[in-house]
Design an enzyme around this catalytic site. Sequence first.
Site, PDB file in Angstrom:
ATOM      1  N   ASP A  27     -73.980 -21.364  -1.746  1.00 59.22           N
ATOM      2  CA  ASP A  27     -74.176 -22.810  -1.833  1.00 59.22           C
ATOM      3  C   ASP A  27     -73.140 -23.455  -2.765  1.00 59.22           C
ATOM      4  OD1 ASP A  27     -76.397 -21.466  -0.833  1.00 59.22           O
ATOM      5  OD2 ASP A  27     -77.810 -22.952  -1.578  1.00 59.22           O
ATOM      6  N   ASP A  61     -75.866 -25.912   2.132  1.00 59.29           N
ATOM      7  CA  ASP A  61     -75.996 -26.731   0.929  1.00 59.29           C
ATOM      8  C   ASP A  61     -74.622 -27.078   0.360  1.00 59.29           C
ATOM      9  OD1 ASP A  61     -78.704 -26.869   1.197  1.00 59.29           O
ATOM     10  OD2 ASP A  61     -79.192 -25.694  -0.595  1.00 59.29           O
ATOM     11  N   ASN A  94     -80.998 -26.755   3.615  1.00 53.93           N
ATOM     12  CA  ASN A  94     -82.046 -27.783   3.603  1.00 53.93           C
ATOM     13  C   ASN A  94     -81.515 -29.118   3.089  1.00 53.93           C
ATOM     14  OD1 ASN A  94     -81.947 -26.242   1.108  1.00 53.93           O
ATOM     15  ND2 ASN A  94     -83.794 -27.290   0.438  1.00 53.93           N
ATOM     16  N   HIS A  95     -80.560 -29.085   2.144  1.00 50.20           N
ATOM     17  CA  HIS A  95     -79.973 -30.321   1.636  1.00 50.20           C
ATOM     18  C   HIS A  95     -79.131 -31.011   2.713  1.00 50.20           C
ATOM     19  CE1 HIS A  95     -80.859 -30.073  -2.800  1.00 50.20           C
ATOM     20  NE2 HIS A  95     -81.163 -28.844  -2.411  1.00 50.20           N
ATOM     21  N   ARG A 146     -87.405 -38.124   1.996  1.00 48.73           N
ATOM     22  CA  ARG A 146     -87.532 -37.462   0.692  1.00 48.73           C
ATOM     23  C   ARG A 146     -86.170 -37.402  -0.009  1.00 48.73           C
ATOM     24  NH1 ARG A 146     -89.083 -31.962   0.753  1.00 48.73           N
ATOM     25  NH2 ARG A 146     -90.261 -32.190  -1.166  1.00 48.73           N
ATOM     26  N   HIS A 227     -79.951 -19.973   6.192  1.00 50.14           N
ATOM     27  CA  HIS A 227     -79.840 -20.501   4.841  1.00 50.14           C
ATOM     28  C   HIS A 227     -80.844 -19.916   3.857  1.00 50.14           C
ATOM     29  CE1 HIS A 227     -78.918 -23.184   1.555  1.00 50.14           C
ATOM     30  NE2 HIS A 227     -80.158 -23.619   1.530  1.00 50.14           N
ATOM     31  N   LYS A 252     -90.780 -29.562   8.263  1.00 49.82           N
ATOM     32  CA  LYS A 252     -90.153 -28.664   7.283  1.00 49.82           C
ATOM     33  C   LYS A 252     -89.789 -27.366   7.984  1.00 49.82           C
ATOM     34  CE  LYS A 252     -90.959 -26.253   2.883  1.00 49.82           C
ATOM     35  NZ  LYS A 252     -91.948 -25.910   1.837  1.00 49.82           N
ATOM     36  N   ARG A 259     -89.329 -20.077   0.470  1.00 47.29           N
ATOM     37  CA  ARG A 259     -89.031 -19.293  -0.752  1.00 47.29           C
ATOM     38  C   ARG A 259     -89.553 -17.863  -0.589  1.00 47.29           C
ATOM     39  NH1 ARG A 259     -84.926 -21.698  -3.541  1.00 47.29           N
ATOM     40  NH2 ARG A 259     -85.291 -23.948  -3.629  1.00 47.29           N
ATOM     41  N   HIS A 280     -79.428 -20.382  -0.858  1.00 40.01           N
ATOM     42  CA  HIS A 280     -80.647 -21.152  -1.106  1.00 40.01           C
ATOM     43  C   HIS A 280     -81.444 -20.820  -2.362  1.00 40.01           C
ATOM     44  CE1 HIS A 280     -84.192 -23.543  -0.194  1.00 40.01           C
ATOM     45  NE2 HIS A 280     -84.967 -22.461  -0.175  1.00 40.01           N
TER      46      HIS A 280
END
Length: 323
Positions: A27, A61, A94-95, A146, A227, A252, A259, A280
């Site tokens: 990342d 990311d 995810n970003h 978000r 990721h 999501k 995690r 990640h």
Amino acid sequence: MSDQNSEATTTETQISERPRVVCCIGDTHGYITKLQNLWSNLQSHIDPHDFQAALIIFLGDYCDRGPHTRHVIDFLISLRSSYPNQTHVFLSGNHDFAFAAFLGVLPKPLDGSHFSEGWREYEDNEEREGWYRGDGNEDMHLQGRRWSGNIKEKINVAKGTEYKGSIYDAGPTFESYDVPHGSSDLVKAVPDEHKKFLADLVWVHEENDVCVETENGITHCKLIAVHAGLERDKNVEEQLKFLRSRDTRVPKVEALSGRKNVWDIPKELSEDPIIVVSGHHGKLHVEGLRLIIDEGGGLEKNPVAAIVLPSKKIVRDTDILAK
């Protein structure tokens, strides 16, 4: 044939018989200098012929936290023309998914549903996370709201860091495009080539013949790059089918943002020589064929790292390599 021609042919044969180099880069999170230094160190570490023909997998990311998201994406876009013989894979993190959601460049749900239908499951978090309510929010994917929101809490207790605007720390990304955090003007400020880059990011990459050094010597493996990882207790082929299709109906995507449930290699893959590589997690973890390459975690003081296969050598932006 002359001795000189014979030597040249032998050298070319040796090069072609060597396993292809694969570099998996962790990342970046908006740190252009770290990315440039890491790239330079990879060039120094890897044989020039191997580097020019390498498979380069970026694990996602690219935005948020660091100050230079715009420059990072410019750098990544330039690689295909600067290194035409390399193969470049750009995974969505995810970003990046959330950034793309705000810009409106995510693919539409395959079932024809609306993004707003995914808000309900998480609506109890809306006030605390300060979801975006500005222009264009009416049918924005949850993660876009978000990402561009304004979180009320100032300290991320789990990380011991200060939030940068939103729960995604997206403030610096807005600033890198000269737009205030949370402004809808970002949609106009982001160049079309950046929107296309984000729109084209893949959720998974599969490579069928990757060599890796193990205690038993060089092993030929399938490689799966995603990721965050694959969910431990779900059917792997169903997960891969979902990820290949980039089905945005879910609010999501666990393979991009999970995690503990995506940390290990799924049990059904454990009997085969399959590499699962991710970023990640804010950690560097190399255990067998499970590779997690995110030493930076988006923190200014931490290095950005890559792993080079087949050797499993870790290269960092902070390395001082002999030239």
